[in-house]
Design an enzyme around this catalytic site. Structure first.
Site, PDB file in Angstrom:
ATOM      1  N   GLU A  82       8.981   8.460 -31.516  1.00 39.44           N
ATOM      2  CA  GLU A  82       9.441   7.111 -31.160  1.00 39.44           C
ATOM      3  C   GLU A  82       8.572   6.442 -30.098  1.00 39.44           C
ATOM      4  OE1 GLU A  82      13.719   6.720 -31.535  1.00 39.44           O
ATOM      5  OE2 GLU A  82      13.683   5.160 -30.020  1.00 39.44           O
ATOM      6  N   ARG A  98       9.265   3.935 -34.820  1.00 35.99           N
ATOM      7  CA  ARG A  98      10.550   4.600 -35.086  1.00 35.99           C
ATOM      8  C   ARG A  98      11.724   3.853 -34.451  1.00 35.99           C
ATOM      9  NH1 ARG A  98      11.984  11.089 -35.278  1.00 35.99           N
ATOM     10  NH2 ARG A  98      14.200  10.795 -35.675  1.00 35.99           N
ATOM     11  N   LYS A 112      15.571  14.607 -34.708  1.00 37.79           N
ATOM     12  CA  LYS A 112      16.230  14.319 -33.423  1.00 37.79           C
ATOM     13  C   LYS A 112      17.459  15.211 -33.318  1.00 37.79           C
ATOM     14  CE  LYS A 112      15.149   9.536 -32.253  1.00 37.79           C
ATOM     15  NZ  LYS A 112      15.721   8.193 -32.060  1.00 37.79           N
ATOM     16  N   LYS A 122      13.178   6.583 -44.194  1.00 39.94           N
ATOM     17  CA  LYS A 122      13.197   7.287 -42.903  1.00 39.94           C
ATOM     18  C   LYS A 122      11.997   8.240 -42.803  1.00 39.94           C
ATOM     19  CE  LYS A 122      15.657   9.375 -39.245  1.00 39.94           C
ATOM     20  NZ  LYS A 122      16.870   9.709 -38.567  1.00 39.94           N
ATOM     21  N   ASN A 152      16.691   1.861 -34.895  1.00 46.32           N
ATOM     22  CA  ASN A 152      17.816   1.576 -34.012  1.00 46.32           C
ATOM     23  C   ASN A 152      18.387   0.177 -34.218  1.00 46.32           C
ATOM     24  OD1 ASN A 152      17.708   4.111 -32.739  1.00 46.32           O
ATOM     25  ND2 ASN A 152      15.951   3.418 -31.544  1.00 46.32           N
ATOM     26  N   HIS A 205      30.420   6.395 -35.972  1.00 43.82           N
ATOM     27  CA  HIS A 205      29.097   5.849 -35.636  1.00 43.82           C
ATOM     28  C   HIS A 205      28.698   4.638 -36.505  1.00 43.82           C
ATOM     29  CE1 HIS A 205      25.072   5.958 -34.038  1.00 43.82           C
ATOM     30  NE2 HIS A 205      24.580   6.056 -35.266  1.00 43.82           N
ATOM     31  N   HIS A 236      26.115   1.007 -30.065  1.00 43.90           N
ATOM     32  CA  HIS A 236      26.413   2.012 -29.033  1.00 43.90           C
ATOM     33  C   HIS A 236      27.277   1.429 -27.936  1.00 43.90           C
ATOM     34  CE1 HIS A 236      22.823   4.830 -30.055  1.00 43.90           C
ATOM     35  NE2 HIS A 236      23.950   5.269 -30.582  1.00 43.90           N
ATOM     36  N   ARG A 265      13.531  29.782 -27.023  1.00 47.40           N
ATOM     37  CA  ARG A 265      12.478  28.744 -27.060  1.00 47.40           C
ATOM     38  C   ARG A 265      12.200  28.218 -28.474  1.00 47.40           C
ATOM     39  NH1 ARG A 265      10.023  32.231 -23.187  1.00 47.40           N
ATOM     40  NH2 ARG A 265      10.382  31.400 -21.112  1.00 47.40           N
ATOM     41  N   GLU A 294      24.444   2.684 -42.566  1.00 49.46           N
ATOM     42  CA  GLU A 294      23.069   3.123 -42.266  1.00 49.46           C
ATOM     43  C   GLU A 294      22.163   2.900 -43.477  1.00 49.46           C
ATOM     44  OE1 GLU A 294      21.993   4.031 -39.326  1.00 49.46           O
ATOM     45  OE2 GLU A 294      23.683   4.844 -38.204  1.00 49.46           O
ATOM     46  N   HIS A 325      21.950  -0.619 -33.366  1.00 46.72           N
ATOM     47  CA  HIS A 325      22.453   0.475 -32.526  1.00 46.72           C
ATOM     48  C   HIS A 325      22.640   0.065 -31.066  1.00 46.72           C
ATOM     49  CE1 HIS A 325      21.659   2.721 -36.098  1.00 46.72           C
ATOM     50  NE2 HIS A 325      21.953   3.879 -35.549  1.00 46.72           N
TER      51      HIS A 325
HETATM   52  P1  NAD Z   1      30.714  14.102 -38.315  1.00 46.90           P
HETATM   53  O1  NAD Z   1      29.709  15.163 -38.301  1.00 46.90           O
HETATM   54  O2  NAD Z   1      31.713  14.060 -37.214  1.00 46.90           O
HETATM   55  O3  NAD Z   1      31.472  14.127 -39.715  1.00 46.90           O
HETATM   56  C1  NAD Z   1      32.501  13.203 -39.964  1.00 46.90           C
HETATM   57  C2  NAD Z   1      33.766  13.909 -40.429  1.00 46.90           C
HETATM   58  O4  NAD Z   1      33.621  14.294 -41.787  1.00 46.90           O
HETATM   59  C3  NAD Z   1      34.104  15.177 -39.658  1.00 46.90           C
HETATM   60  O5  NAD Z   1      35.486  15.238 -39.475  1.00 46.90           O
HETATM   61  C4  NAD Z   1      33.659  16.293 -40.618  1.00 46.90           C
HETATM   62  O6  NAD Z   1      34.389  17.471 -40.424  1.00 46.90           O
HETATM   63  C5  NAD Z   1      33.972  15.677 -41.945  1.00 46.90           C
HETATM   64  N1  NAD Z   1      33.186  16.127 -43.086  1.00 46.90           N
HETATM   65  C6  NAD Z   1      31.862  16.412 -43.117  1.00 46.90           C
HETATM   66  N2  NAD Z   1      31.464  16.628 -44.374  1.00 46.90           N
HETATM   67  C7  NAD Z   1      32.553  16.514 -45.153  1.00 46.90           C
HETATM   68  C8  NAD Z   1      32.766  16.591 -46.552  1.00 46.90           C
HETATM   69  N3  NAD Z   1      31.753  16.772 -47.410  1.00 46.90           N
HETATM   70  N4  NAD Z   1      34.020  16.417 -47.017  1.00 46.90           N
HETATM   71  C9  NAD Z   1      35.046  16.156 -46.168  1.00 46.90           C
HETATM   72  N5  NAD Z   1      34.900  16.028 -44.838  1.00 46.90           N
HETATM   73  C10 NAD Z   1      33.655  16.195 -44.338  1.00 46.90           C
HETATM   74  O7  NAD Z   1      30.049  12.643 -38.300  1.00 46.90           O
HETATM   75  P2  NAD Z   1      28.749  12.023 -38.966  1.00 46.90           P
HETATM   76  O8  NAD Z   1      29.069  10.597 -39.167  1.00 46.90           O
HETATM   77  O9  NAD Z   1      28.238  12.810 -40.102  1.00 46.90           O
HETATM   78  O10 NAD Z   1      27.661  12.142 -37.800  1.00 46.90           O
HETATM   79  C11 NAD Z   1      27.823  11.456 -36.588  1.00 46.90           C
HETATM   80  C12 NAD Z   1      26.913  12.080 -35.569  1.00 46.90           C
HETATM   81  O11 NAD Z   1      25.567  11.975 -36.008  1.00 46.90           O
HETATM   82  C13 NAD Z   1      26.971  11.422 -34.207  1.00 46.90           C
HETATM   83  O12 NAD Z   1      27.060  12.411 -33.216  1.00 46.90           O
HETATM   84  C14 NAD Z   1      25.646  10.685 -34.106  1.00 46.90           C
HETATM   85  O13 NAD Z   1      25.195  10.587 -32.774  1.00 46.90           O
HETATM   86  C15 NAD Z   1      24.758  11.574 -34.912  1.00 46.90           C
HETATM   87  N6  NAD Z   1      23.559  10.924 -35.444  1.00 46.90           N
HETATM   88  C16 NAD Z   1      22.368  11.546 -35.253  1.00 46.90           C
HETATM   89  C17 NAD Z   1      21.220  10.986 -35.770  1.00 46.90           C
HETATM   90  C18 NAD Z   1      19.908  11.712 -35.625  1.00 46.90           C
HETATM   91  O14 NAD Z   1      18.870  11.142 -35.955  1.00 46.90           O
HETATM   92  N7  NAD Z   1      19.910  12.940 -35.186  1.00 46.90           N
HETATM   93  C19 NAD Z   1      21.268   9.788 -36.489  1.00 46.90           C
HETATM   94  C20 NAD Z   1      22.509   9.180 -36.676  1.00 46.90           C
HETATM   95  C21 NAD Z   1      23.649   9.755 -36.145  1.00 46.90           C
HETATM   96  N1  GLY Z   2      18.623   7.635 -36.013  1.00 47.35           N
HETATM   97  C1  GLY Z   2      17.469   7.165 -35.318  1.00 47.35           C
HETATM   98  C2  GLY Z   2      16.276   8.050 -35.451  1.00 47.35           C
HETATM   99  O1  GLY Z   2      16.323   9.067 -36.101  1.00 47.35           O
HETATM  100  O2  GLY Z   2      15.272   7.752 -34.871  1.00 47.35           O
END
Ligand code: NAD
Ligand code: GLY
Length: 366
Positions: A237, A241, A143, A227, A245, A265, A252, A121, A185, A248
């Site tokens: 949100e 918030r 998130k 942010k 998006n 992304h 998306h 939990r 972003e 997005h």
């Molecule tokens: P990712 O986590 O897949 O990383 C991208 C690539 O870079 C991967 O292959 C990883 O292994 C590699 N990598 C990471 N750090 C590295 C480094 N320092 N040096 C070399 N390689 C490295 O992708 P991302 O773009 O970081 O994140 C995308 C994800 O984030 C999606 O799932 C998306 O939905 C999510 N997201 C979440 C939020 C949120 O608010 N929670 C906001 C935006 C995106």
């Molecule tokens: N990436 C959108 C949010 O955090 O609300």
């Protein structure tokens, strides 16, 4: 090092941004009064680069630590790998005083955060983001989610970390496409909230992203500050918030139309911002001069070549799976001027189709 705060009362936490911070992870966690055991969740690309430094730092500070190394990529953000975290945590006898460290990009942050939100939990966790996208966006704001076969981020929670520790040196190993994805972003923040930040980027952004470290420090700091301000005002949100998006909705849809296997992304969001800005202009909300400035900067961030094998219908279909839909209505975040956006739920589907059709015509000219 620069520091700022996500202000959420008892759930407030700091974001620390600087160089050589991974080696301070152990000390930082000591200050947070973590008890019990720690599980570091990371991926196969990040672990060989930064795993040792983090684990050594934690062990030197007296923590009992184990590490779980996941395959890289969006496919890891699902139930199968969440359960791997739960199983390892149970094997280790982790209790509610134990903690999780998410070391990696947004995939690892979202997955490990989701596991932290639900294991027993809820156990505490910290974010150590290593992609630009994770540093400026996904690690901040709580998130956390995994994907469902029928939609991205469908299963999740709002669950804030105790700390976000951003070591800018990790950007040195980040592949170009990942930097570009994060930069999309970054530009988003300027367009939605801060015209002066937009102007700074407009002056300084070089498409090779070979700027000095100070540029990245300032850029990550200002992005996180925007942010943090938005999340502090509207954690779950209810309203404001949603402006995060911007780009997005169509982004998306593009990801969905290409089965999440073509764009990363931010690359999809960059197209989404271009299309949403054109829609805003067509709706009479955004002046042409401002549209031109926005397009200019988005082109400077750079576009992945548009995929050949999708059409307008696929993208419009993708809009129907948008999580932010309210009933039958698709929500669009549209710029009204640089630094200000509005939330619109009354844009007719035909208008979106027209923007897409015009975009496709233009694209086919090349
Ligand atoms: P990712 O986590 O897949 O990383 C991208 C690539 O870079 C991967 O292959 C990883 O292994 C590699 N990598 C990471 N750090 C590295 C480094 N320092 N040096 C070399 N390689 C490295 O992708 P991302 O773009 O970081 O994140 C995308 C994800 O984030 C999606 O799932 C998306 O939905 C999510 N997201 C979440 C939020 C949120 O608010 N929670 C906001 C935006 C995106
Ligand atoms: N990436 C959108 C949010 O955090 O609300």
């Amino acid at each position: 090092m620069k520091e700022l705060k996500v202000d959420l009362g008892a759930r407030s936490y700091p974001i620390k941004i600087g160089s050589n911070l991974l080696q301070t992870l152990g000390e930082e966690l000591k200050n947070l009064s973590f008890g019990g055991k720690l599980l570091v969740v990371t991926d196969e690309n990040v672990y060989p680069l930064y795993g040792k430094t983090c684990l050594e730092s934690l062990k030197n500070s007296g923590f009992k630590v184990d590490v779980l190394v996941m395959p890289p990529g969006e496919g890891t953000k699902g139930w199968f790998y969440a359960e791997k975290i739960f199983s390892r945590a149970l094997d280790l006898g982790m209790d509610r005083d134990s903690g999780i460290v998410a070391l990696g990009g947004g995939v690892i942050g979202d997955l490990a955060g989701f596991a932290a939100a639900t294991y027993m939990r809820g156990v505490s966790y910290v974010q150590v983001p290593t992609t630009l996208l994770a540093q400026v966006d996904s690690s901040v704001g709580g998130k956390v989610a995994i994907n469902h076969p029928r939609g991205k981020n469908m299963i999740g929670a709002f669950y804030q970390p105790l700390l976000v520790l951003v070591d800018l040196d990790t950007l040195n190993t980040l592949p170009f496409r990942e930097l570009r994805s994060g930069m999309a972003e970054v530009v988003k923040y300027g367009i939605i909230r801060d015209a002066s930040f937009f102007n700074t980027l407009y002056t300084a952004l070089d498409p090779t992203f070979s700027q000095e470290k100070e540029f990245f420090q300032d850029t990550v700091y200002r992005s996180c500050a925007i942010k943090a301000e938005i999340v502090s005002a509207d954690e779950r949100e209810g309203g404001l918030r949603a402006i995060l998006n911007f780009g997005h909705t169509l982004g998306h849809a593009l990801e969905a139309a290409t089965r999440y296997s073509y764009f990363n992304h931010g690359e999809a969001v960059n197209y989404g911002m271009l299309l949403a800005s054109r829609l805003a202009h067509r709706e009479g909300l955004l002046r042409k001069t401002e549209l031109d400035l926005i397009e200019d900067l988005l082109y400077r961030v750079g576009f992945l070549e548009f995929p050949q094998n999708i059409n307008v219908k696929d993208i419009v279909q993708g809009l129907k799976y948008d999580k932010k839909r309210k009933g039958e209505k698709t929500i669009f975040i549209l710029p009204e001027k640089i630094g200000r956006v509005g939330i619109y739920d009354n844009i007719a589907e035909e208008k979106v189709e027209k923007i897409l059709k015009d975009f496709f015509k233009e694209f086919n000219k090349y």
